[in-house]
Design a protein around this motif. Structure first.
Motif, PDB file in Angstrom:
ATOM      1  N   GLY A 165      23.266  29.788  50.924  1.00 36.76           N
ATOM      2  CA  GLY A 165      23.010  31.187  51.254  1.00 36.76           C
ATOM      3  C   GLY A 165      23.810  31.675  52.444  1.00 36.76           C
ATOM      4  O   GLY A 165      23.431  32.659  53.090  1.00 36.76           O
ATOM      5  N   GLY A 166      24.903  30.987  52.745  1.00 39.66           N
ATOM      6  CA  GLY A 166      25.732  31.384  53.879  1.00 39.66           C
ATOM      7  C   GLY A 166      25.167  31.002  55.232  1.00 39.66           C
ATOM      8  O   GLY A 166      25.716  31.396  56.268  1.00 39.66           O
ATOM      9  N   ARG A 167      24.068  30.228  55.247  1.00 39.82           N
ATOM     10  CA  ARG A 167      23.459  29.833  56.511  1.00 39.82           C
ATOM     11  C   ARG A 167      24.302  28.756  57.192  1.00 39.82           C
ATOM     12  O   ARG A 167      25.110  28.064  56.577  1.00 39.82           O
ATOM     13  N   GLY A 168      24.063  28.561  58.495  1.00 41.80           N
ATOM     14  CA  GLY A 168      24.865  27.635  59.283  1.00 41.80           C
ATOM     15  C   GLY A 168      24.400  26.191  59.183  1.00 41.80           C
ATOM     16  O   GLY A 168      23.235  25.904  58.884  1.00 41.80           O
ATOM     17  N   THR A 203      29.676  27.486  58.460  1.00 45.72           N
ATOM     18  CA  THR A 203      29.117  27.906  57.173  1.00 45.72           C
ATOM     19  C   THR A 203      30.101  27.570  56.063  1.00 45.72           C
ATOM     20  O   THR A 203      31.298  27.345  56.302  1.00 45.72           O
ATOM     21  N   TYR A 204      29.620  27.565  54.845  1.00 49.10           N
ATOM     22  CA  TYR A 204      30.499  27.293  53.707  1.00 49.10           C
ATOM     23  C   TYR A 204      31.544  28.391  53.504  1.00 49.10           C
ATOM     24  O   TYR A 204      32.690  28.090  53.160  1.00 49.10           O
ATOM     25  N   PRO A 205      31.204  29.671  53.697  1.00 48.39           N
ATOM     26  CA  PRO A 205      32.258  30.686  53.632  1.00 48.39           C
ATOM     27  C   PRO A 205      33.368  30.429  54.651  1.00 48.39           C
ATOM     28  O   PRO A 205      34.558  30.599  54.346  1.00 48.39           O
ATOM     29  N   GLU A 206      32.989  29.983  55.865  1.00 47.44           N
ATOM     30  CA  GLU A 206      33.999  29.639  56.864  1.00 47.44           C
ATOM     31  C   GLU A 206      34.808  28.429  56.431  1.00 47.44           C
ATOM     32  O   GLU A 206      36.029  28.362  56.651  1.00 47.44           O
ATOM     33  N   LEU A 207      34.137  27.462  55.811  1.00 40.46           N
ATOM     34  CA  LEU A 207      34.835  26.275  55.326  1.00 40.46           C
ATOM     35  C   LEU A 207      35.888  26.653  54.289  1.00 40.46           C
ATOM     36  O   LEU A 207      37.001  26.119  54.300  1.00 40.46           O
ATOM     37  N   ALA A 208      35.557  27.589  53.412  1.00 41.70           N
ATOM     38  CA  ALA A 208      36.527  28.042  52.408  1.00 41.70           C
ATOM     39  C   ALA A 208      37.745  28.671  53.088  1.00 41.70           C
ATOM     40  O   ALA A 208      38.895  28.437  52.678  1.00 41.70           O
ATOM     41  N   GLU A 209      37.508  29.452  54.130  1.00 37.98           N
ATOM     42  CA  GLU A 209      38.613  30.082  54.860  1.00 37.98           C
ATOM     43  C   GLU A 209      39.503  29.027  55.526  1.00 37.98           C
ATOM     44  O   GLU A 209      40.735  29.111  55.484  1.00 37.98           O
ATOM     45  N   VAL A 210      38.876  28.028  56.137  1.00 38.53           N
ATOM     46  CA  VAL A 210      39.648  26.984  56.819  1.00 38.53           C
ATOM     47  C   VAL A 210      40.434  26.155  55.807  1.00 38.53           C
ATOM     48  O   VAL A 210      41.588  25.780  56.057  1.00 38.53           O
ATOM     49  N   LEU A 211      39.839  25.874  54.663  1.00 41.12           N
ATOM     50  CA  LEU A 211      40.571  25.155  53.613  1.00 41.12           C
ATOM     51  C   LEU A 211      41.801  25.940  53.188  1.00 41.12           C
ATOM     52  O   LEU A 211      42.890  25.368  52.992  1.00 41.12           O
ATOM     53  N   SER A 212      41.636  27.249  53.037  1.00 44.11           N
ATOM     54  CA  SER A 212      42.761  28.096  52.642  1.00 44.11           C
ATOM     55  C   SER A 212      43.868  28.056  53.693  1.00 44.11           C
ATOM     56  O   SER A 212      45.054  27.920  53.369  1.00 44.11           O
ATOM     57  N   GLU A 213      43.481  28.161  54.943  1.00 43.79           N
ATOM     58  CA  GLU A 213      44.458  28.227  56.033  1.00 43.79           C
ATOM     59  C   GLU A 213      45.177  26.899  56.246  1.00 43.79           C
ATOM     60  O   GLU A 213      46.384  26.866  56.505  1.00 43.79           O
ATOM     61  N   GLY A 216      47.169  26.111  52.711  1.00 46.21           N
ATOM     62  CA  GLY A 216      48.052  27.131  52.172  1.00 46.21           C
ATOM     63  C   GLY A 216      47.703  27.549  50.754  1.00 46.21           C
ATOM     64  O   GLY A 216      48.455  28.280  50.112  1.00 46.21           O
ATOM     65  N   LYS A 217      46.534  27.087  50.263  1.00 49.71           N
ATOM     66  CA  LYS A 217      46.085  27.443  48.919  1.00 49.71           C
ATOM     67  C   LYS A 217      44.780  28.231  49.031  1.00 49.71           C
ATOM     68  O   LYS A 217      43.851  27.801  49.711  1.00 49.71           O
ATOM     69  N   LYS A 218      44.714  29.358  48.373  1.00 46.33           N
ATOM     70  CA  LYS A 218      43.549  30.222  48.465  1.00 46.33           C
ATOM     71  C   LYS A 218      42.319  29.544  47.882  1.00 46.33           C
ATOM     72  O   LYS A 218      42.324  29.091  46.737  1.00 46.33           O
ATOM     73  N   VAL A 219      41.251  29.469  48.703  1.00 52.51           N
ATOM     74  CA  VAL A 219      39.977  28.902  48.255  1.00 52.51           C
ATOM     75  C   VAL A 219      38.894  29.938  48.517  1.00 52.51           C
ATOM     76  O   VAL A 219      38.732  30.407  49.651  1.00 52.51           O
ATOM     77  N   ASP A 220      38.172  30.316  47.481  1.00 52.89           N
ATOM     78  CA  ASP A 220      37.087  31.288  47.592  1.00 52.89           C
ATOM     79  C   ASP A 220      35.744  30.578  47.559  1.00 52.89           C
ATOM     80  O   ASP A 220      35.558  29.603  46.819  1.00 52.89           O
ATOM     81  N   HIS A 221      34.803  31.090  48.355  1.00 51.24           N
ATOM     82  CA  HIS A 221      33.462  30.527  48.336  1.00 51.24           C
ATOM     83  C   HIS A 221      32.598  31.251  47.312  1.00 51.24           C
ATOM     84  O   HIS A 221      32.643  32.475  47.190  1.00 51.24           O
ATOM     85  N   HIS A 222      31.803  30.490  46.574  1.00 50.12           N
ATOM     86  CA  HIS A 222      30.866  31.044  45.590  1.00 50.12           C
ATOM     87  C   HIS A 222      29.488  30.435  45.841  1.00 50.12           C
ATOM     88  O   HIS A 222      29.363  29.236  46.060  1.00 50.12           O
ATOM     89  N   GLU A 223      28.487  31.280  45.803  1.00 49.91           N
ATOM     90  CA  GLU A 223      27.116  30.801  45.953  1.00 49.91           C
ATOM     91  C   GLU A 223      26.637  30.258  44.616  1.00 49.91           C
ATOM     92  O   GLU A 223      26.812  30.890  43.574  1.00 49.91           O
ATOM     93  N   ALA A 224      26.050  29.060  44.632  1.00 51.51           N
ATOM     94  CA  ALA A 224      25.593  28.421  43.400  1.00 51.51           C
ATOM     95  C   ALA A 224      24.461  29.215  42.763  1.00 51.51           C
ATOM     96  O   ALA A 224      23.577  29.732  43.454  1.00 51.51           O
ATOM     97  N   SER A 261      36.150  20.634  66.090  1.00 48.99           N
ATOM     98  CA  SER A 261      36.004  21.927  65.429  1.00 48.99           C
ATOM     99  C   SER A 261      36.015  21.742  63.917  1.00 48.99           C
ATOM    100  O   SER A 261      36.401  20.681  63.391  1.00 48.99           O
ATOM    101  N   LEU A 262      35.615  22.774  63.195  1.00 46.96           N
ATOM    102  CA  LEU A 262      35.644  22.736  61.737  1.00 46.96           C
ATOM    103  C   LEU A 262      37.077  22.520  61.243  1.00 46.96           C
ATOM    104  O   LEU A 262      37.322  21.740  60.318  1.00 46.96           O
ATOM    105  N   ARG A 263      38.020  23.175  61.885  1.00 52.36           N
ATOM    106  CA  ARG A 263      39.429  23.036  61.480  1.00 52.36           C
ATOM    107  C   ARG A 263      39.899  21.582  61.637  1.00 52.36           C
ATOM    108  O   ARG A 263      40.574  21.029  60.770  1.00 52.36           O
ATOM    109  N   HIS A 264      39.540  20.972  62.761  1.00 51.59           N
ATOM    110  CA  HIS A 264      39.931  19.577  62.990  1.00 51.59           C
ATOM    111  C   HIS A 264      39.276  18.662  61.956  1.00 51.59           C
ATOM    112  O   HIS A 264      39.917  17.739  61.430  1.00 51.59           O
ATOM    113  N   ALA A 265      37.976  18.907  61.691  1.00 52.43           N
ATOM    114  CA  ALA A 265      37.263  18.072  60.735  1.00 52.43           C
ATOM    115  C   ALA A 265      37.881  18.161  59.344  1.00 52.43           C
ATOM    116  O   ALA A 265      38.023  17.145  58.652  1.00 52.43           O
TER     117      ALA A 265
END
Length: 273
Positions: A165-168, A203-213, A216-224, A261-265
């Motif tokens: 649910g986008g929670r932390g 959050t998972y939406p943030e994780l999707a953004e970091v994966l994309s960055e 270099g491949k676009k990753v979108d987050h979807h709620e199950a 940080s999330l980016r480092h992880a």
């Protein structure tokens, strides 16, 4: 002598690595169920001893000459057996004259003994009642359970799904928790304290953004739309309820540096770092 129990596991090995930057190898001992698994540590000069949580006599021998003990919680899930194992370790420590115990507990164990914290709560109280000096290290869930090589499939598909649910999530890398434990084991200033260790909230939406960055491949987050099966479903449910959003500054203060940080992880998990 600093002794680490259950040291052949992932957390234990990281703690030993940190201790070796602070102490001579000859001042470090490990207690492991299977000494053969500690061959690599023995090669570094660490004293590898047989110490089985289900064999109290072996623990009394494994903890000899120990001034400090890191009691890494048993991986056993059944509370009754886990409690027996931990009580045996505490009794062995007291019998050997161990001065102080640091225990890898879990967030919230000091507040009550419900559910997965049942054994941790009893163990913390038993350590306090033993009269030994102590430090409680209340760890969160490991980031490694969420941020790992399995994320490559999300990068390949361009889709990251979660049921949070986008929670932390306040998870932390084992490496950061190991650094905190090593600091506690080598500094008297932490005796008598309990630390609630949390990593940076993500959050998972943030994780999707970091994966994309980072890839270099676009990753979108979807709620199950369906409940995630198995243990991960349980963890997702906790996050969705907001149970993993508690934050403290303890994990920043103990190692003397900010936790990863999330980016480092993500970069580390995908071997990009």
């Amino acid at each position: 002598m600093v002794t680490v129990s259950a040291a052949s596991g992932a957390l234990g090995r990281l703690v030993i690595g940190q201790l070796l930057t602070r102490l001579p190898a000859g001042r470090i001992a490990v207690a492991v169920r299977d000494p053969a698994r500690g061959a690599g540590l023995a090669a570094l000069g660490v004293d590898v001893r047989h110490g089985d949580y289900d064999d109290p006599a072996s623990l009394r021998l494994a903890f000899r000459d120990a001034e400090r003990l890191l009691l890494i919680s048993s991986p056993e899930l059944a509370p009754d057996r886990r409690i027996r194992q931990h009580l045996a370790a505490i009794e062995a420590a007291a019998a050997n004259g161990v001065r102080a115990i640091a225990y890898t507990s879990f967030l919230g164990a000091d507040r009550g003994g419900e559910g997965m914290n049942a054994a941790h709560h009893v163990t913390e109280q038993a350590i306090i009642d033993s009269g030994l000096e102590y430090t409680m290290l209340r760890n969160p869930f490991y980031s490694d359970a969420f941020i790992n090589l399995g994320l490559r499939s999300a990068v390949e598909s361009g889709k990251l799904t979660s049921g949070t649910g986008g929670r932390g999530l306040n998870t932390a890398l084992r490496a950061d928790l190991a650094a905190a434990a090593a600091n506690v084991l080598t500094d008297d200033a932490h005796l008598g304290h309990g630390y609630d260790l949390t990593g940076p909230l993500w959050t998972y939406p943030e994780l999707a953004e970091v994966l994309s960055e980072t890839t270099g491949k676009k990753v979108d987050h979807h709620e199950a739309t369906d409940e995630t099966p198995g243990p991960m479903g349980f963890l997702m449910g906790l996050a969705w309820s907001g149970a993993l959003e508690r934050q403290t500054d303890d994990l920043r203060r103990l190692p003397g540096r900010p936790p990863a940080s999330l980016r480092h992880a993500v970069a580390n998990a995908l071997s990009l770092d």
